[in-house]
Design an enzyme around this catalytic site. Structure first.
Site, PDB file in Angstrom:
ATOM      1  N   ARG A 168      81.979  55.615  36.008  1.00 24.02           N
ATOM      2  CA  ARG A 168      82.864  54.948  36.800  1.00 24.02           C
ATOM      3  C   ARG A 168      83.497  55.612  37.936  1.00 24.02           C
ATOM      4  NH1 ARG A 168      85.277  51.412  33.632  1.00 24.02           N
ATOM      5  NH2 ARG A 168      83.378  49.708  34.084  1.00 24.02           N
TER       6      ARG A 168
ATOM      7  N   CYS B 102     100.932  58.970  30.532  1.00 26.18           N
ATOM      8  CA  CYS B 102     100.956  57.443  30.828  1.00 26.18           C
ATOM      9  C   CYS B 102     102.051  57.194  30.898  1.00 26.18           C
ATOM     10  CB  CYS B 102     100.274  57.285  29.170  1.00 26.18           C
ATOM     11  SG  CYS B 102     100.437  55.460  29.638  1.00 26.18           S
TER      12      CYS B 102
ATOM     13  N   CYS C 253      83.305  51.360  26.783  1.00 23.94           N
ATOM     14  CA  CYS C 253      83.179  52.082  27.391  1.00 23.94           C
ATOM     15  C   CYS C 253      83.778  52.968  27.732  1.00 23.94           C
ATOM     16  CB  CYS C 253      83.996  50.741  28.698  1.00 23.94           C
ATOM     17  SG  CYS C 253      84.655  51.699  30.504  1.00 23.94           S
TER      18      CYS C 253
ATOM     19  N   CYS D 217     105.573  51.428  24.761  1.00 24.12           N
ATOM     20  CA  CYS D 217     104.031  51.755  23.730  1.00 24.12           C
ATOM     21  C   CYS D 217     104.595  53.091  22.911  1.00 24.12           C
ATOM     22  CB  CYS D 217     102.870  52.051  24.752  1.00 24.12           C
ATOM     23  SG  CYS D 217     101.352  52.402  23.666  1.00 24.12           S
TER      24      CYS D 217
ATOM     25  N   CYS E 108     100.971  59.870  24.973  1.00 21.68           N
ATOM     26  CA  CYS E 108      99.963  60.014  26.069  1.00 21.68           C
ATOM     27  C   CYS E 108     100.652  60.693  27.415  1.00 21.68           C
ATOM     28  CB  CYS E 108      99.172  59.200  26.312  1.00 21.68           C
ATOM     29  SG  CYS E 108      98.314  57.793  24.980  1.00 21.68           S
TER      30      CYS E 108
ATOM     31  N   CYS F 225      88.816  43.340  33.704  1.00 21.56           N
ATOM     32  CA  CYS F 225      89.122  44.281  32.240  1.00 21.56           C
ATOM     33  C   CYS F 225      90.519  44.025  31.908  1.00 21.56           C
ATOM     34  CB  CYS F 225      88.980  45.995  33.057  1.00 21.56           C
ATOM     35  SG  CYS F 225      87.640  46.300  33.047  1.00 21.56           S
TER      36      CYS F 225
ATOM     37  N   CYS G 203      85.951  42.211  29.730  1.00 24.11           N
ATOM     38  CA  CYS G 203      86.518  43.970  29.273  1.00 24.11           C
ATOM     39  C   CYS G 203      87.736  43.928  28.282  1.00 24.11           C
ATOM     40  CB  CYS G 203      85.967  44.610  30.042  1.00 24.11           C
ATOM     41  SG  CYS G 203      86.447  46.434  28.921  1.00 24.11           S
TER      42      CYS G 203
HETATM   43  N1  SAM Z   1      96.645  51.550  25.545  1.00 24.81           N
HETATM   44  C1  SAM Z   1      94.812  51.732  25.281  1.00 24.81           C
HETATM   45  C2  SAM Z   1      94.918  52.934  24.808  1.00 24.81           C
HETATM   46  O1  SAM Z   1      95.178  54.134  25.064  1.00 24.81           O
HETATM   47  O2  SAM Z   1      93.646  53.034  24.582  1.00 24.81           O
HETATM   48  C3  SAM Z   1      94.532  51.045  26.568  1.00 24.81           C
HETATM   49  C4  SAM Z   1      94.788  51.245  27.493  1.00 24.81           C
HETATM   50  S1  SAM Z   1      95.632  52.588  27.952  1.00 24.81           S
HETATM   51  C5  SAM Z   1      96.671  53.036  29.373  1.00 24.81           C
HETATM   52  C6  SAM Z   1      93.742  53.001  29.527  1.00 24.81           C
HETATM   53  C7  SAM Z   1      93.434  54.315  29.723  1.00 24.81           C
HETATM   54  O3  SAM Z   1      93.777  54.411  31.144  1.00 24.81           O
HETATM   55  C8  SAM Z   1      93.614  56.041  29.407  1.00 24.81           C
HETATM   56  O4  SAM Z   1      93.520  55.897  27.755  1.00 24.81           O
HETATM   57  C9  SAM Z   1      94.196  57.051  30.328  1.00 24.81           C
HETATM   58  O5  SAM Z   1      92.431  57.421  30.277  1.00 24.81           O
HETATM   59  C10 SAM Z   1      93.693  55.975  31.401  1.00 24.81           C
HETATM   60  N2  SAM Z   1      95.414  56.312  32.110  1.00 24.81           N
HETATM   61  C11 SAM Z   1      96.648  56.099  31.342  1.00 24.81           C
HETATM   62  N3  SAM Z   1      97.309  56.266  32.587  1.00 24.81           N
HETATM   63  C12 SAM Z   1      96.880  57.458  33.310  1.00 24.81           C
HETATM   64  C13 SAM Z   1      96.836  57.774  34.190  1.00 24.81           C
HETATM   65  N4  SAM Z   1      98.327  58.590  34.882  1.00 24.81           N
HETATM   66  N5  SAM Z   1      95.889  58.379  35.140  1.00 24.81           N
HETATM   67  C14 SAM Z   1      95.018  58.628  34.667  1.00 24.81           C
HETATM   68  N6  SAM Z   1      94.399  57.484  34.064  1.00 24.81           N
HETATM   69  C15 SAM Z   1      95.469  57.101  33.269  1.00 24.81           C
HETATM   70 FE1  SF4 Z   2     100.235  53.547  24.974  1.00 24.08          FE
HETATM   71 FE2  SF4 Z   2      99.779  54.511  27.781  1.00 24.08          FE
HETATM   72 FE3  SF4 Z   2      98.471  55.850  25.736  1.00 24.08          FE
HETATM   73 FE4  SF4 Z   2      97.541  53.769  25.862  1.00 24.08          FE
HETATM   74  S1  SF4 Z   2      97.614  55.260  27.437  1.00 24.08           S
HETATM   75  S2  SF4 Z   2      97.892  54.195  24.022  1.00 24.08           S
HETATM   76  S3  SF4 Z   2      99.560  52.413  26.978  1.00 24.08           S
HETATM   77  S4  SF4 Z   2     101.108  55.365  25.680  1.00 24.08           S
END
Ligand code: SAM
Ligand code: SF4
Ligand code: DTB
Length: 333
Positions: free
Chosen positions: A263, A63, A191, A56, A60, A100, A131
């Protein structure tokens, strides 16, 4: 229902005051609110599948799917539709009522949408709620997803506006609010929640809940994630959040958004059964169910079934109405 319960004009100080209540007072208030709107013994269960994994472009900090961090996660292109439907069928057999699907995208390309639409249609066909979480969306994309019958779109605010730039620099808080508005305007259920345990302050946790509760309409579903500290991400070494602060966050979310499903989301593998029971008492009424979240582990489905049984609680089935609609679509009615 008393009007004051569905407010959209919360002030930060009021939310901080809720967090500052004694634990028994806070939980009593949250549980009382919960009982006015929901059966307190029923939990909605959703299963997750990563339909496109890793690589990606975003940064973040929590992530494991960001291309910027070396997390050792195998990348995977957008899955074939049949593979997604097969996973949804397994989730349904385990008792999930919603499926989802998440993709590691900043935003989908228009050429990806055809396959994503086929996934929504195929999963709905099984009689499951759908979802998707695909990143930022354009107006045209929300229209396509709505037309396909998508029930919910997940897009999190993640944290307070003030703390946001410590966590993500590649898109703004306003970008997120814009996508949420597009989803809402398209008539798709929202959501939206966040993550706690990322080194944010008490005031940031209140700030996140303030943003959610003061949206023009409360999200139908509010995921509260405990940070899963993933190896290789900048937040991997963060200190663990006090579990009781997590429970308080659930309780305050319940009080602020009385009719929303709150949730108890990521991070349950690090929570004791007793802590999860406290979260249900605080008004959580939904979980992610099945061995995997997107890439991280989740408790075994059999463990969750046992836990709910020990607590005298049950999983909400897919609504009868929804099942009827699904059988009509399949020409079985
Ligand atoms: N890429 C898209 C986005 O960021 O909107 C969708 C997938 S992203 C992985 C969805 C959500 O997963 C993120 O907004 C975050 O809140 C949650 N998430 C991702 N990694 C996480 C982690 N290590 N611990 C807790 N929540 C996490
Ligand atoms: Fe990409 Fe992870 Fe950020 Fe979603 S949360 S935009 S998958 S880096
Ligand atoms: C949400 O709020 N939590 C889920 C779902 N929405 C998409 C994702 C949690 C991801 C946890 C880390 C992982 O599995 O990679």
């Amino acid at each position: 229902m008393p009007e004051y319960e569905l407010r959209h004009d919360w002030r930060l100080q009021e939310i901080e005051a809720l967090f500052a209540l004694s634990f028994p007072d806070l939980l009593f208030r949250a549980q009382s609110t919960h009982r006015r709107h929901f059966d307190p013994n029923t939990v909605q269960v959703s299963s997750l599948l990563s339909i496109k994994t890793g690589a990606c472009s975003e940064d973040c900090a929590y992530c494991p799917q960001s291309a910027r961090y070396d997390t050792g996660l195998p990348r995977e292109d957008l899955l074939p539709v049949e593979e997604v439907i097969a996973a949804a069928r397994v989730a349904q057999e385990q008792g999930a009522s919603r499926f989802c699907m998440g993709a590691a995208w900043r935003s989908p390309r228009d050429k990806d949408i055809d396959r994503v639409v086929a996934m929504v249609e195929g999963v709905r066909e099984l009689g499951l709620e759908t979802c998707m979480t695909l990143g930022m969306l354009s107006d045209g994309q929300t229209a396509r997803l709505k037309e396909a019958g998508l029930d919910y779109y997940n897009h999190n605010l993640d944290t307070s506006e003030a703390y946001y730039s410590e966590i993500i620099t590649t898109r703004t808080y306003q970008d997120r609010l814009d996508t949420l508005k597009r989803v809402r305007d398209a008539g798709i259920n929202v959501c939206c929640g966040g993550i706690v345990g990322m080194g944010e302050s008490d005031s940031d946790r209140s700030g996140l809940l303030l943003e959610l509760a003061n949206l023009p309409k409360h999200p139908e579903s509010v995921p509260i994630n405990m940070l899963v500290r993933m190896e290789g991400t900048p937040l991997a070494g963060d200190a663990k959040l006090d579990p009781l602060v997590f429970v308080r966050t659930i309780a305050v979310a319940r009080i602020l958004m009385p009719r929303s499903y709150v949730r108890l989301s990521a991070g349950r593998t690090d929570m004791s059964d007793e802590m999860q029971a406290l979260c249900f008492l605080a008004g959580a009424n939904s979980i992610f169910y099945g061995e995997k979240l997107l890439t991280a582990a989740n408790p075994a489905a059999s463990h969750d079934r046992q836990l709910l049984a020990r607590l005298g609680m049950r999983m909400a089935g897919t609504t009868v109405e929804y099942m009827e609609k699904a059988s009509e679509r399949r020409g079985l009615a």
